[in-house]
Design a protein around this motif. Structure first.
Motif, PDB file in Angstrom:
ATOM      1  N   CYS A   1       6.130  10.863  -8.786  1.00 45.86           N
ATOM      2  CA  CYS A   1       7.381  10.195  -9.173  1.00 45.86           C
ATOM      3  C   CYS A   1       8.283  11.138  -9.956  1.00 45.86           C
ATOM      4  O   CYS A   1       9.508  11.084  -9.850  1.00 45.86           O
TER       5      CYS A   1
ATOM      6  N   ILE B   1       0.104   9.940  -9.241  1.00 48.30           N
ATOM      7  CA  ILE B   1       1.279   9.096  -8.978  1.00 48.30           C
ATOM      8  C   ILE B   1       2.425   9.480  -9.923  1.00 48.30           C
ATOM      9  O   ILE B   1       3.581   9.610  -9.517  1.00 48.30           O
TER      10      ILE B   1
ATOM     11  N   LYS C   1      -2.375   2.399  -2.431  1.00 50.27           N
ATOM     12  CA  LYS C   1      -1.419   2.260  -1.316  1.00 50.27           C
ATOM     13  C   LYS C   1      -0.304   1.285  -1.695  1.00 50.27           C
ATOM     14  O   LYS C   1       0.861   1.520  -1.421  1.00 50.27           O
TER      15      LYS C   1
ATOM     16  N   TYR D   1       0.808   0.493  -4.697  1.00 47.17           N
ATOM     17  CA  TYR D   1       1.745   1.070  -5.674  1.00 47.17           C
ATOM     18  C   TYR D   1       2.641   2.126  -5.025  1.00 47.17           C
ATOM     19  O   TYR D   1       3.839   2.170  -5.269  1.00 47.17           O
ATOM     20  N   LEU D   2       2.033   2.972  -4.203  1.00 51.36           N
ATOM     21  CA  LEU D   2       2.842   4.027  -3.576  1.00 51.36           C
ATOM     22  C   LEU D   2       3.925   3.412  -2.699  1.00 51.36           C
ATOM     23  O   LEU D   2       5.061   3.878  -2.662  1.00 51.36           O
TER      24      LEU D   2
ATOM     25  N   GLN E   1       7.818   3.979  -3.219  1.00 51.89           N
ATOM     26  CA  GLN E   1       8.564   4.537  -2.099  1.00 51.89           C
ATOM     27  C   GLN E   1       9.734   3.622  -1.706  1.00 51.89           C
ATOM     28  O   GLN E   1      10.857   4.066  -1.540  1.00 51.89           O
TER      29      GLN E   1
END
Ligand code: AMP
Ligand code: ZN
Length: 468
Positions: free
Chosen positions: A405, A401, A362, A364-365, A369
């Motif tokens: 990206c 991930i 979470k 890293y996302l 984002q």
């Protein structure tokens, strides 16, 4: 709720992005003047616009993207002096103007495909829209914003009060009007051309009938006319390189807003220059490289794409082969990690899935984002990505991930395009035809593949293909 924050050149501040129509984005990007190959500076700008479009689409927006092809009206200067760039190229190459335009337009799209840049929804060529331009010029004259003098039509800058809003600072304004060539038909030296019937080049190669005489349109009117026609009375985002702020976009705003009587584009986004030895890369400076030049030195388009996204689009990128070498090594490292993540058996990885730390994911996302939402911070995204890959996350999540990206970065790390067997055979057959110098057959096969949206590019490393 995901919301983009973009730096808006018009307001000189960051603005939250609120689309005019829910879930939809109208995007106009100024396209190439097709008198020569695109240089890598031009391509940097198209790549920033591509990341913008990919980012918007990633967050669920439906983007309608219009890109114009300038095949008339762009004079040697961005102002109103010099001969038409297309006409000069045709004379130099001893070819017809439309042949030159078609040739360089095709080459331009080859470059876009090679760089994995998504193609526009609408590609609009200036010479296909001359009547639209004549209508718009007539409306500007009727409303008192433009005047005719001896066959030329000029926009009367004094009638548009917000003329300097985009330029913003006095230094640049003074620079914009410090023009060398004084046109005696202009009532005010600041006025700019909408239509030329009376150019100083009497044997103009490209000309059309108009109410003011036989001639050709100014460069700026084409973008106003085509953007209004395809995208309507209000535009979400208009983009280009920073060199367009001072003249071209300022003039586009004057034309469009005089007709509309309200603010036209909500957000104006501009990419900074690609320089070489600290000078702006430009054809006129003869200090430019094309994508082919990079290929000749052993680089792939992906290396250049990686270089571009490693620098924020609003920062200057000073190009050197040394910098490109660095980008190449980072890209190849990323690619090999992607391959190794991909080579794992997903079933096996699924079992490991439960062991990952969801908080770490979470975090890293969120960071990734935030990076893209905050004015397309691709260098930040890449930094976070390296951290992700070094982290204790399991392979499955790293791959997930990286894939997410890549939808925005467009590095094609997982090479998810596939050819059918018959397409593979056609490519092989074409290779053989080329070796045997059967050019007609090779050409025919290329055209057949193009119909199936498979595009070929012959490079020193062999033939590459793209699906678009
Ligand atoms: P042109 O074909 O000259 O109209 O340029 C096409 C696009 O490339 C425009 O958006 C320009 O602003 C942009 N451009 C031109 N030179 C550079 C440069 N050196 N670096 C970045 N963008 C550029
Ligand atoms: Zn334009």
């Amino acid at each position: 709720m995901f919301q983009f924050l973009f730096y808006n050149t018009l307001k000189k501040e960051y603005n939250w992005f609120n689309p005019i129509r829910l879930g939809k984005v109208s995007l106009y990007t100024c396209g190439p003047t097709v008198y020569n190959y695109a240089h890598i500076g031009n391509l940097r700008t198209y790549m920033f616009e591509d990341v913008l479009k990919r980012g918007l689409e990633f967050f669920g927006y439906q983007v309608c993207h219009v890109l114009n092809i300038t095949d008339v009206g762009h004079l040697e200067s961005n102002h109103d002096f010099g001969d038409d760039k297309l006409v000069l190229a045709a004379k130099k190459e001893k070819r017809k103007v439309f042949e030159v335009a078609t040739y360089y337009e095709n080459k331009f799209f080859e470059d876009l495909r090679s760089l994995n840049i998504l193609l526009p929804n609408i590609k609009s060529k200036a010479t296909d829209h001359i009547n639209l331009m004549i209508e718009l010029i007539s409306a500007l004259i009727r409303a008192g914003y433009a005047y005719e003098n001896s066959g030329n039509v000029y926009f009367r800058v004094s009638t548009f009060k917000r003329y300097f809003d985009l330029i913003g600072n006095q230094f640049d304004i003074d620079k914009a009007f410090n023009r060398i060539d004084i046109d005696t038909l202009k009532k005010d030296n600041r006025d700019f051309v909408l239509w030329f019937s009376n150019s100083k080049y009497p044997n103009q190669l490209m000309k059309w009938k108009s109410p003011w005489g036989i001639g050709f349109p100014g460069w700026h009117i084409e973008c106003s006319a085509m953007a209004l026609f395809y995208l309507g009375r209000k535009l979400d985002i208009h983009c280009g390189g920073i060199d367009h702020i001072m003249v071209h976009h300022t003039n586009e705003i004057a034309q469009s807003e005089s007709i509309l009587q309200h603010q036209w584009a909500n957000i104006w986004m501009h990419g900074d220059f690609l320089t070489h030895e600290n000078n702006k890369m430009a054809k006129s400076m003869n200090n430019f490289f094309t994508l082919k030049d990079l290929e000749k030195e052993g680089f792939k388009s992906e290396h250049f794409r990686f270089l571009c996204i490693s620098v924020h689009y609003r920062h200057r990128l000073n190009f050197s082969f040394q910098a490109l070498l660095g980008a190449k090594s980072s890209y190849e490292k990323l690619l090999s990690i992607a391959k190794s993540l991909n080579s794992n058996n997903d079933k096996k990885i699924d079992l490991v899935k439960n062991s990952f730390s969801s908080n770490m994911i979470k975090m890293y996302l969120k960071q990734l984002q935030n990076a893209i939402l905050f004015d397309l911070d691709t260098p930040k995204m890449i930094n976070v990505l390296w951290e992700v890959l070094k982290s204790s996350l399991c392979r499955y999540e790293k791959k997930r991930i990286l894939k997410l990206c890549d939808k925005i970065l467009g590095l094609n790390l997982f090479n998810e395009q596939f050819l059918t067997l018959s397409q593979k055979e056609k490519i092989e057959k074409r290779q053989n035809a080329r070796i045997e110098k059967k050019w007609e057959l090779a050409d025919e096969l290329r055209k057949e593949l193009q119909k199936e949206r498979v595009f070929l590019r012959d490079t020193v490393q062999g033939t590459q293909w793209y699906i678009n």
